[in-house]
Design a protein around this motif. Structure first.
Motif, mmCIF file in Angstrom:
data_model
loop_
_atom_site.group_PDB
_atom_site.id
_atom_site.type_symbol
_atom_site.label_atom_id
_atom_site.label_comp_id
_atom_site.label_asym_id
_atom_site.label_seq_id
_atom_site.Cartn_x
_atom_site.Cartn_y
_atom_site.Cartn_z
ATOM 1 N N THR A 152 0.837 -1.214 0.000
ATOM 2 C CA THR A 152 0.000 0.000 0.000
ATOM 3 C C THR A 152 0.864 1.253 0.000
ATOM 4 O O THR A 152 0.656 2.168 -0.794
ATOM 5 C CB THR A 152 -0.912 0.000 1.232
ATOM 6 N N ILE A 153 1.864 1.283 0.910
ATOM 7 C CA ILE A 153 2.733 2.459 1.002
ATOM 8 C C ILE A 153 3.504 2.645 -0.299
ATOM 9 O O ILE A 153 3.589 3.737 -0.852
ATOM 10 C CB ILE A 153 3.717 2.303 2.186
ATOM 11 N N ALA A 154 4.046 1.522 -0.825
ATOM 12 C CA ALA A 154 4.860 1.611 -2.032
ATOM 13 C C ALA A 154 4.022 2.125 -3.202
ATOM 14 O O ALA A 154 4.458 3.019 -3.933
ATOM 15 C CB ALA A 154 5.457 0.249 -2.359
ATOM 16 N N LEU A 169 -5.181 3.974 -7.477
ATOM 17 C CA LEU A 169 -4.667 2.995 -6.514
ATOM 18 C C LEU A 169 -5.472 1.700 -6.617
ATOM 19 O O LEU A 169 -4.936 0.598 -6.470
ATOM 20 C CB LEU A 169 -4.744 3.563 -5.096
ATOM 21 N N GLY A 170 -6.770 1.839 -6.915
ATOM 22 C CA GLY A 170 -7.630 0.665 -7.049
ATOM 23 C C GLY A 170 -7.177 -0.245 -8.163
ATOM 24 O O GLY A 170 -7.132 -1.464 -7.996
ATOM 25 N N THR A 221 -1.788 0.125 6.690
ATOM 26 C CA THR A 221 -1.139 -1.182 6.642
ATOM 27 C C THR A 221 -1.348 -1.940 7.950
ATOM 28 O O THR A 221 -1.603 -3.150 7.943
ATOM 29 C CB THR A 221 0.364 -1.008 6.346
ATOM 30 N N ILE A 222 -1.268 -1.208 9.081
ATOM 31 C CA ILE A 222 -1.508 -1.856 10.385
ATOM 32 C C ILE A 222 -2.916 -2.451 10.418
ATOM 33 O O ILE A 222 -3.126 -3.620 10.765
ATOM 34 C CB ILE A 222 -1.341 -0.835 11.532
ATOM 35 N N VAL A 223 -3.916 -1.622 10.007
ATOM 36 C CA VAL A 223 -5.298 -2.087 10.023
ATOM 37 C C VAL A 223 -5.457 -3.313 9.124
ATOM 38 O O VAL A 223 -6.118 -4.294 9.484
ATOM 39 C CB VAL A 223 -6.241 -0.958 9.561
ATOM 40 N N LYS A 224 -4.811 -3.241 7.944
ATOM 41 C CA LYS A 224 -4.954 -4.322 6.968
ATOM 42 C C LYS A 224 -4.412 -5.633 7.532
ATOM 43 O O LYS A 224 -5.076 -6.680 7.462
ATOM 44 C CB LYS A 224 -4.173 -3.915 5.717
ATOM 45 N N LEU A 225 -3.216 -5.569 8.128
ATOM 46 C CA LEU A 225 -2.619 -6.792 8.677
ATOM 47 C C LEU A 225 -3.450 -7.311 9.851
ATOM 48 O O LEU A 225 -3.680 -8.516 9.970
ATOM 49 C CB LEU A 225 -1.179 -6.519 9.118
ATOM 50 N N VAL A 252 -6.420 4.524 2.346
ATOM 51 C CA VAL A 252 -5.350 5.527 2.151
ATOM 52 C C VAL A 252 -5.847 6.725 1.366
ATOM 53 O O VAL A 252 -5.536 7.873 1.699
ATOM 54 C CB VAL A 252 -4.164 4.909 1.369
ATOM 55 N N VAL A 253 -6.613 6.468 0.299
ATOM 56 C CA VAL A 253 -7.030 7.574 -0.561
ATOM 57 C C VAL A 253 -8.424 8.078 -0.204
ATOM 58 O O VAL A 253 -9.017 8.816 -0.975
ATOM 59 C CB VAL A 253 -6.975 7.192 -2.044
ATOM 60 N N ASN A 254 -8.937 7.686 0.970
ATOM 61 C CA ASN A 254 -10.204 8.240 1.429
ATOM 62 C C ASN A 254 -9.996 9.730 1.696
ATOM 63 O O ASN A 254 -9.180 10.100 2.534
ATOM 64 C CB ASN A 254 -10.622 7.514 2.709
ATOM 65 N N CYS A 255 -10.720 10.568 0.967
ATOM 66 C CA CYS A 255 -10.419 12.009 1.054
ATOM 67 C C CYS A 255 -10.700 12.590 2.422
ATOM 68 O O CYS A 255 -10.161 13.627 2.761
ATOM 69 C CB CYS A 255 -11.116 12.840 -0.015
ATOM 70 N N ILE A 256 -11.543 11.938 3.246
ATOM 71 C CA ILE A 256 -11.800 12.485 4.584
ATOM 72 C C ILE A 256 -10.501 12.587 5.365
ATOM 73 O O ILE A 256 -10.226 13.590 6.020
ATOM 74 C CB ILE A 256 -12.740 11.568 5.394
ATOM 75 N N ILE A 257 -9.674 11.512 5.275
ATOM 76 C CA ILE A 257 -8.499 11.438 6.142
ATOM 77 C C ILE A 257 -7.480 12.500 5.760
ATOM 78 O O ILE A 257 -7.009 13.272 6.602
ATOM 79 C CB ILE A 257 -7.912 10.022 6.085
ATOM 80 N N LEU A 258 -7.166 12.566 4.453
ATOM 81 C CA LEU A 258 -6.223 13.591 4.007
ATOM 82 C C LEU A 258 -6.817 14.983 4.232
ATOM 83 O O LEU A 258 -6.102 15.917 4.622
ATOM 84 C CB LEU A 258 -5.890 13.375 2.527
#
Lengths: 218, 201
Positions: free
Chosen positions: A97-99, A140-141, B80-84, B105-111
């Protein structure tokens, strides 16, 4: 390479599994930039471009940097320095994900600088849409789908075809909706449904229409 | 007092889904059932709270020009933590949420909250803001999941709730139903806002 298979991936991702209408990816630009046809076309072109490039770039990163195999770049680099090391020591696939998000963000920057330098006309047409694409979840999807939905690793060509097809599907859905919304400006819509709510209802009806492609076999 | 206000504003007044219209992709995609909606709401709230707090802590060290990449890396780490964790402890939920877990990650709320709130406010307020926005997002998801699951399958949390002869409207659990439900809910929220304004005047 089987041409028919590539064709079925391409058509499938445009019509059957349209990214916007059946997978719900990239809705923010879909609703945000579809008020008129010309900006919808500009955004669509930018998305096709970035998605195709991102599919290829993330394929290389995933296969040559994250997966533990003989060709892993980090393994080749450290093989000489640390004796007794195996490719399995470099299993970095949990960092995908990060990469991926970093690769996409970097790629969008690069594309933007490149276009600005070599084709100012294209830059004027696409420029304002490019930065928005970094946080477009469709990009990303597609990178995630390329690695997630294949039993065995997708080949580079298949990933690129899927990326390009997803972009084309996004552009078609966007152009259709922008055409509808231009007409809606003149329609007599109940005041509380004006703007975004009615756009969503139209999108729902479009999605229903795209259901007709469900049984499509190529 | 201010902290409490930062918490409550995310729930109705500035609800991320129905008022700010952010994070619509997961809102439509994972609201097919109430269980999925609750799972996604909790996962997003966790990421939102953690990223808001961390960004608020490091906000004075981050150079202004590279702030967005910095925020994205922080957010991606928590995702990544949540995913694992989901993959390890709740594999069924992880499977049904699918690619929408990494896509937090790309959820606009968070950014959006990182940029608009956490980069300008202290740790405590950022925590409350993240919690409020996360709860507001989760409640929005649950509301949509409730409508879609009850009408579309006649079930709630996979238990039968409607009468026996009820013919489920299958389209509600399918993609078109998601668009229609969100469209009408947005219209409803507009109507409520309009009436509230009128009664205030």
């Amino acid at each position: 390479m089987d041409f028919g298979e590539l064709m079925s991936i391409f058509i499938g991702v445009i019509l059957v599994n349209n990214f916007v209408l059946s997978r719900f990816l990239g809705l923010c630009p879909y609703i945000g930039v579809s008020r008129d046809t010309s900006s919808a076309a500009g955004m669509g072109m930018a998305v096709i471009f970035v998605m195709t490039m991102a599919s290829a770039a993330t394929w290389f990163v995933y296969n040559y940097m994250l997966l533990p195999n003989e060709n892993n770049v980090l393994y080749l680099l450290f093989r000489k320095m640390i004796p007794g090391i195996t490719p399995e020591s470099f299993d970095l696939s949990y960092l995908e994900t990060i990469a991926f998000i970093l690769v996409i963000a970097g790629l969008v920057q690069l594309v933007e600088m490149f276009i600005a330098k070599f084709s100012p006309a294209l830059y004027r047409a696409l420029g304002i849409y490019l930065p928005l694409i970094t946080t477009n979840c469709a990009v990303l999807g597609v990178a995630q789908l390329n690695i997630a939905f294949s039993g065995q690793p997708f080949s580079l060509l298949k990933c690129v075809v899927q990326g390009a097809g997803a972009g084309v599907g996004f552009m078609i859905a966007m152009l259709l909706l922008s055409g509808i919304r231009e007409r809606l400006e003149l329609a007599d819509v109940p005041p509380s449904l004006k703007g975004v709510p009615i756009a969503f209802i139209c999108a729902g009806l479009m999605s229903l229409a795209f259901f007709g492609f469900m049984g499509l076999k190529i | 007092m201010r902290a409490l206000r930062e918490f409550t504003k995310g729930i109705i007044e500035r609800n991320p889904i129905f008022v700010l219209m952010l994070g619509l992709c997961p809102a439509l995609a994972v609201s097919t059932s109430v269980t999925d909606a609750v799972g996604m709401g909790l996962a997003t709230t966790f990421v939102l709270v953690c990223s808001n707090v961390s960004i608020s802590i490091i906000r004075k060290i981050i150079p202004y020009r590279v702030r967005i990449p910095c925020y994205i890396v922080v957010i991606a780490s928590f995702v990544t933590i949540v995913k694992l964790a989901l993959n390890a402890y709740l594999p069924d939920l992880y499977k049904s949420l699918g690619i929408f877990v990494p896509l937090i990650v790309v959820n606009c709320i968070i950014l959006g909250r990182a940029e608009a709130f956490a980069s300008r406010n202290g740790v405590g307020l950022s925590f409350m803001d993240g919690l409020g926005m996360g709860v507001g997002f989760g409640l929005g998801l649950v509301l949509m999941g409730f409508i879609r699951e009850v009408i579309g399958a006649g079930e709630l949390c996979h238990l039968r709730v409607l009468w026996k002869g009820y013919e489920p409207m299958l389209v509600m659990t399918q993609p078109p139903g998601a668009f229609l439900v969100l469209g009408f809910l947005l219209g409803l929220f507009n109507l409520l806002h309009r009436n509230l304004k009128k009664s205030k005047d």
